[in-house]
Design an enzyme around this catalytic site. Sequence first.
Site, PDB file in Angstrom:
ATOM      1  N   ASP A 268       5.491 -12.165   7.067  1.00 54.10           N
ATOM      2  CA  ASP A 268       4.846 -11.512   8.207  1.00 54.10           C
ATOM      3  C   ASP A 268       5.811 -10.520   8.856  1.00 54.10           C
ATOM      4  OD1 ASP A 268       3.123 -10.878  10.240  1.00 54.10           O
ATOM      5  OD2 ASP A 268       2.733 -12.936  10.843  1.00 54.10           O
TER       6      ASP A 268
ATOM      7  N   CYS B 267      -1.346  -6.591  10.719  1.00 54.03           N
ATOM      8  CA  CYS B 267      -1.393  -7.902  10.063  1.00 54.03           C
ATOM      9  C   CYS B 267      -2.756  -8.249   9.458  1.00 54.03           C
ATOM     10  CB  CYS B 267      -0.981  -8.983  11.052  1.00 54.03           C
ATOM     11  SG  CYS B 267       0.710  -8.813  11.673  1.00 54.03           S
TER      12      CYS B 267
END
Length: 489
Positions: A22, A60
Amino acid sequence: MSEKIGSSASSAQKNILLLIADDLGKNLGCYGAEVTTPNIDAFASEGVLFSHAFTSTASCSNSRSVIYTGLHTHQSGQYGLAGKAHHFVIFDNIKTSPAFFREQGYMTGLIGKVHVGPDYSYPWHIRNESTTRDVAWVADQAGDFFATAKTSKQPFFLTVGYIDPHRDMTRSRFGNEDVFDTRIKDIPYESSNVKVPNYINNIDESRFEFSEYYRSISRLDQGIGMMLEKLKALGLADDTLVIFLSDNGPPFLNSKTTLYDAGIQLPFIVRNPKAATKGIKNPNMVSYVDIFPTFLEWTGKTQNAPKGLAGQSIFPILERSELVPEDEWKHHIFGSHTFHEVTNYWPTRVLRTRRYKYHRNVAWRLDFPFSADLYGSLTWDGIRHSQPQGKERDIMVGGRKLKDYIFRSPEELYDLDSDPLELVNLANDEKWKETLMALRSQLEKWQDETLDPWLYRDGVSKRFIQHHLDAGMIVPDTFDLDLDNIRIR
């Protein structure tokens, strides 16, 4: 004993293990960064490391939807973040890879970060959603999943969504003060010795934040090592395609939420257990829209697969260490960004070739928005306050003037050979007009073919007025509404 059991139980299976970091850029030892990542480096030495891999969008949820659907965000409907008040999700008719492989008899699972929706479009058998950064716990959960799949003699498709190295809810940390399993070792970095990437300012605040960022990356690296060891211990490694990647670039200005290369050119490492050659560095351009087609070819599950995917399987060029001729493989990628947070509206489309980068900023009259995590960062605080503004000195963001970061042109054109940081916009330079027009035409053709609502004419979506155009209405051939030419026939 375990090796014998493993080799007999799953020899005919074609499993998939997808590992998603991430907010990780190419900040890994195997990509030349001074960051301690021995496990990921070893993994790269066993597979293929791509130098030119690109997500379609540096956000994301959006990026994850591209991975799972094989479609760009304007095709799938995942225009922005899925969580909290943002609430962007894919269209109901989109078939995701977790849904498809479940239909094909695969045991499907997700451990860690989900951040996509709606839930019914992602019907993992096991959905172990968690915000923990305890990568040892994550590996243990994956080990249980592997064992269950092996016992049931089912092929599996497991996604592991790591939280690291995303920022935490503080202004400068990356989860490093959390409590972890004793198997995880803290690897600190001295901020005064940290090398800050050249797209961002080298100041005290950024050096500190990158020292914390790198600690988080080294923790992630340990988790990858534990994960792969679990797979190997159960005798499943020889039948499992493993892909390690990141959803978007580092959480700093000029990177995350932008379509500059720092935000979209990412780590992408593939280990095909059936490959004859290991440790390949592959220079060919791949896009995240290629991932779903790659899974289809690996498994052989092409019948009843979703139609109209935007990419193609990377298997034809996977084990190549040289540039493949253009008649065999594409030498360009497209990008599609519209929102990050629901208040971060900044629709941009991009075409990147090996040499050039063309950005079309649809809403260029708006300020470029700050995401909440970047606005709250110490690095941004240091940038805005450590450089006095005045006639003699501009506030800079990396090598870019702050005003050029906030206020952007309708089009941006960069020659990456001489300007890899995308600082010198050539779009208004008459010498580059032919290149500009060619790239603009190629991008608009792609927008037309993918039914992009953000292909504009005279300030309105061409797609949504197509029925009027088909009926003979003529509009000015310009991107934006021109107040000096507002007549429409």
